[in-house]
Each structure stands twice: as C-alpha cells, then as structure tokens.
Design a protein around this motif. Structure first.
Motif, mmCIF file in Angstrom:
data_model
loop_
_atom_site.group_PDB
_atom_site.id
_atom_site.type_symbol
_atom_site.label_atom_id
_atom_site.label_comp_id
_atom_site.label_asym_id
_atom_site.label_seq_id
_atom_site.Cartn_x
_atom_site.Cartn_y
_atom_site.Cartn_z
ATOM 1 N N LEU A 11 0.827 -1.201 0.000
ATOM 2 C CA LEU A 11 0.000 0.000 0.000
ATOM 3 C C LEU A 11 0.863 1.255 0.000
ATOM 4 N N ALA A 12 1.941 1.246 0.779
ATOM 5 C CA ALA A 12 2.840 2.394 0.827
ATOM 6 C C ALA A 12 3.513 2.626 -0.515
ATOM 7 N N LEU A 13 3.955 1.556 -1.162
ATOM 8 C CA LEU A 13 4.612 1.698 -2.461
ATOM 9 C C LEU A 13 3.660 2.223 -3.525
ATOM 10 N N GLY A 19 1.617 9.390 -5.758
ATOM 11 C CA GLY A 19 1.833 10.740 -5.261
ATOM 12 C C GLY A 19 1.111 11.078 -3.975
ATOM 13 N N PHE A 20 0.604 10.090 -3.263
ATOM 14 C CA PHE A 20 -0.057 10.340 -1.985
ATOM 15 C C PHE A 20 0.976 10.170 -0.876
ATOM 16 N N GLY A 21 1.731 11.243 -0.591
ATOM 17 C CA GLY A 21 2.846 11.159 0.348
ATOM 18 C C GLY A 21 2.427 10.848 1.766
ATOM 19 N N GLY A 22 1.345 11.460 2.234
ATOM 20 C CA GLY A 22 0.910 11.243 3.616
ATOM 21 C C GLY A 22 0.462 9.820 3.856
ATOM 22 N N ILE A 23 -0.311 9.291 2.940
ATOM 23 C CA ILE A 23 -0.784 7.911 3.066
ATOM 24 C C ILE A 23 0.389 6.938 2.949
ATOM 25 N N ALA A 24 1.315 7.236 2.058
ATOM 26 C CA ALA A 24 2.472 6.357 1.879
ATOM 27 C C ALA A 24 3.329 6.337 3.134
#
Length: 56
Positions: A11-13, A19-24
């Motif tokens: 999910l992080a990758l 481009g979802f930095g916070g979620i990553a």
C-alpha cells in the motif's frame, strides 16, 4: 502478521507511486511497526520453549 506488514508495504509503495505522500508515509510506518512486532514474536516463540524446558 507478516502478511499484514507486507500488505501495508505494498500500500505504501502504490501510494508513493501515485503521489499520496501522507498515506504512503503512514502505511510505511505501520508496516515497519508490524514487521518488528512479528520479529519479536518469532524470537519469543523460539526462546520460550528452551527456557521452559522441563527438567527430565
């Protein structure tokens, strides 16, 4: 638990690629915590039977 850790890592990758930095970052942090908890539990499962070995 290792499966959960790998799931959060994937999910992080995917989040980082999109481009979802916070979620990553959050998913990577959760994956790291779960991985270390898994390692501790595996080590305990190997060590505890040796310590609790009955005197035969």
């Amino acid at each position: 638990m290792l499966r959960w850790s790998l799931g959060f890592l994937v999910l992080a990758l995917i989040s980082a690629i999109l481009g979802f930095g916070g979620i990553a970052g959050a998913a990577a942090g959760i994956a790291k915590i779960l991985f270390f908890v898994f390692i501790v539990l595996v080590l305990l499962s190997f060590v505890l039977p040796v310590i609790k070995k009955p005197n035969a």
